[in-house]
Scaffold this active site. Structure first.
Site, PDB file in Angstrom:
ATOM      1  N   ASP A 103       0.817  -1.205   0.000  1.00  0.00           N
ATOM      2  CA  ASP A 103       0.000   0.000   0.000  1.00  0.00           C
ATOM      3  C   ASP A 103       0.855   1.260   0.000  1.00  0.00           C
ATOM      4  O   ASP A 103       1.906   1.316   0.640  1.00  0.00           O
ATOM      5  CB  ASP A 103      -0.902  -0.012   1.246  1.00  0.00           C
ATOM      6  CG  ASP A 103      -1.776   1.214   1.349  1.00  0.00           C
ATOM      7  OD1 ASP A 103      -2.597   1.439   0.437  1.00  0.00           O
ATOM      8  OD2 ASP A 103      -1.638   1.962   2.338  1.00  0.00           O
ATOM      9  N   GLU A 133       1.237  -0.536  -5.101  1.00  0.00           N
ATOM     10  CA  GLU A 133       0.198   0.484  -5.307  1.00  0.00           C
ATOM     11  C   GLU A 133       0.922   1.820  -5.259  1.00  0.00           C
ATOM     12  O   GLU A 133       1.119   2.419  -4.217  1.00  0.00           O
ATOM     13  CB  GLU A 133      -0.872   0.379  -4.220  1.00  0.00           C
ATOM     14  CG  GLU A 133      -2.106   1.246  -4.468  1.00  0.00           C
ATOM     15  CD  GLU A 133      -2.044   2.580  -3.750  1.00  0.00           C
ATOM     16  OE1 GLU A 133      -2.365   3.605  -4.399  1.00  0.00           O
ATOM     17  OE2 GLU A 133      -1.685   2.630  -2.573  1.00  0.00           O
TER      18      GLU A 133
END
Length: 636
Positions: free
Chosen positions: A309, A363
């Site tokens: 993330d 990401e």
């Protein structure tokens, strides 16, 4: 205390290369001189004293002290009188007068929120896996050449019980896995399931990195969920959050009375908009902690990949700093966090050394190059990157009224300029359907029929565009409401024909993606794609070919981003023959207008689109059509 932790393990932990430190630190069953009990170990270099306190000693701070077992601050102890299932924390004191109770950073189990203690695990390392066939099969074909179609799920809101309570890992195995298999997805991506105190953080602000959240059951019940996924041929990807952690008092912040897991410089540590703190990526023990955590999910939970993330927030020192604050710079005068760059390379090298078939997905919203290139060539070492540029451009393009799209045609075609610069995943994720951004179907302009037609077109275009695929839950049946992080999806919408037809459409599209090699086999190779016509901005129609290693698998894709039907539309083809429509998003059963190509189309020996031959077809409104030479039949 002898024999509890080896000198080698201690040395490697402090060097930043103990990649299985979760087997050493934390709470573990242990035998010592014929006695059975639990061994505890924690890193707290600034503490004057450390003890284990909990339900087993009425939270007495002094009855179960730990001894310092390394000069760099490891503390350990062995106790026979602590039972499995006991709640515990570490009681720490500092010479400056500070004292605090902290959950175990390496805990394998935690109390159900709002309680915050760690739990001595009942079922430590006794799960018997039944996924040998799946684990053995992963190395046979590289993932780059396989279909990868990911269903992104928030465990607590995919579906809820009538009273609003949450389904367990065991119950979700019976509900979610058959649904995902029926729909034709290849992987489930789970939003973070590491222990977190606040539901509204969606799991992205963590306190227990090694602790599967107790909201839905025990660690072994989670393992059973993953096991069942594998037995049903479904991979599991876990969202992982190494960029920052929450400030809760029982967590990692100021763990031993001073900054330890976070940077000592608050300007470097602070993530003000998220209310979190950044890990000190340059500290060797933090590297051991985080790399071990990634390997823990692979090693002990059998996940197939992790989606890392907010990589951009790690890479740039000024990612979350307002313009009113002075800029931070590295030793070379740049804004990159060199320690984070080095950590990510170390992370990926370690993961692939122990798990060659792992999916390591970044990401990353930055434009830093070589994210998916090997570290030995200067890359970050991931094998996939979310294509945030494609996502932003496409959603912006689709939100324009179709009349105006011709002036923004570059948004539709620009992604092909860099489609093979990285190994991309095309995401339509939870981030695009929250915070006032509207649900995907609600982003589409026009009346309801046009909205649904354009959503089918967007999904069809995504599926035929090079790159692996991801869709957030609810998108498959065109949920109108934004994702609500406290409520289940609106499954009642399936009682309405358009929503039910959308789910059927996505299901067939998913299965088509798996069936046709040209849609996935050369996803990351420029040989798998060729433009036929990217230039028809006036009519907002594009045509391209997708290819596999077998020339007979070549597909011709036509996308029309306006409501106008085009008859006898000329499309260049590379060789003479008969072409048939194998997929059309405008079919009646999908809720379309039924503008299909039912007949075979013989090529004409006239050059078109720089091709030696052409065919003439009907181009349906707001739709994607796929043609194949020779014997492919219309899906019915």
């Amino acid at each position: 205390m002898p024999n509890l932790i080896t000198e080698d393990d201690i040395y490697l932990f402090h060097q930043g290369t103990n990649y299985f430190s979760h087997r050493i630190l934390g709470c573990h069953p242990h035998q010592s001189d014929g006695r059975e009990g639990f061994r505890f170990a924690v890193w707290a270099p600034h503490a004057r004293s450390v003890s284990v306190t909990g339900s087993f000693n009425d939270w007495n701070w002094d009855s179960h002290p730990l001894e310092q077992c390394s000069e760099a601050g490891l503390w350990c102890g062995f106790f026979e009188d602590i039972e499995a299932g006991s709640s515990y924390k570490y009681a720490l004191r500092h010479d400056n007068g500070w004292s605090g109770l902290k959950a175990d950073p390496f805990a394998r189990q935690s109390e159900l929120r709002p309680a915050t203690a760690s739990v001595v695990p009942y079922d430590y390392a006794d799960y018997s896996w039944n996924d040998d066939e799946w684990m053995a099969s992963k190395g046979k074909t590289p993932s780059y050449e396989q279909p990868v179609n990911i269903y992104e799920v928030h465990f607590g809101t995919w579906k809820q019980k009538e009273d609003g309570s949450l389904y367990t890992y065991k119950e979700m195995a019976e509900l979610l896995i058959p649904y995902v298999k029926e729909m034709g997805y290849t992987h489930i991506e789970l939003m973070p399931l590491a222990e977190h105190p606040f539901d509204l953080s969606w799991g992205y602000q963590i306190t227990g990195y090694f602790s599967v959240t107790s909201r839905y059951g025990t660690p072994n019940e989670f393992k059973a969920f993953v096991d069942e996924c594998h037995q049903q041929g479904i991979g599991v990807i876990m969202d992982w959050v190494p960029g920052h952690f929450c400030r809760d008092d029982h967590g990692l912040r100021m763990f031993d009375g001073e900054p330890l897991f976070e940077y000592a410089d608050i300007e470097k540590a602070d993530k003000p908009s998220w209310g979190t703190l950044t890990f000190d990526f340059g500290r060797p023990e933090i590297q051991s902690f985080l790399v071990s955590n990634a390997l823990f999910w692979f090693d002990e939970c059998h996940v197939d990949g992790i989606r890392v993330d907010a990589v951009a927030s790690m890479l740039y020192l000024n990612f979350d700093r307002g313009d009113d604050k002075p800029k931070l710079y590295n030793t070379y005068g740049g804004e990159e966090n060199l320690e984070a760059l080095a950590f990510l390379r170390k992370l990926n090298e370690a993961v692939f050394a122990f798990n060659p078939t792992a999916l390591m997905m970044a990401e990353d919203s930055s434009d830093i190059p070589l994210v998916t290139a090997p570290t030995y060539t200067g890359g970050l070492g991931f094998n996939y990157k979310w294509n945030m540029g494609w996502m932003n451009d496409m959603l912006k393009y689709m939100e324009y009224d179709s009349y105006y799209r011709k002036w923004h045609h570059n948004l539709l075609t620009f992604s092909f300029m860099y489609a093979f610069s990285e190994n991309y995943v095309l995401p339509l994720s939870h981030d695009e359907v929250v915070h006032g951004k509207k649900a995907l179907v609600d982003k589409m302009p026009g009346d309801q029929w046009q909205q649904f037609a354009q959503l089918r077109l967007l999904y069809g275009y995504k599926m035929t565009h090079p790159g692996k695929k991801l869709l957030f839950m609810g998108g498959e049946f065109a949920q109108y409401a934004e994702w609500r992080d406290q409520e289940g999806l609106d499954w009642l919408l399936l009682d309405y024909p358009l929503h039910d037809a959308m789910r059927s459409y996505v299901k067939e599209l998913n299965h088509l993606y798996k069936e046709l090699p040209a849609l996935h086999e050369l996803d990351h190779d420029g040989k798998g794609f060729e433009w036929v016509d990217p230039h028809n901005s006036e009519q907002s129609v594009i045509c391209f070919q997708r290819k596999s290693r077998n020339p007979e698998d070549t597909l011709l894709v036509v996308c029309n981003f306006t409501p106008v039907v085009h008859y006898d539309y000329k499309i260049g083809v590379p060789e003479p023959g008969t072409y048939e429509e194998v997929f059309n998003s405008d079919l009646d059963r999908y809720g379309g207008s039924g503008q299909v190509n039912e007949d075979k189309h013989f090529s004409f020996p006239e050059q078109w689109h720089s091709m030696p031959q052409h065919i003439q077809v009907k181009v349906p409104p707001f739709a994607v059509s796929i043609f194949k030479k020779s014997h492919a039949a219309l899906r019915s």
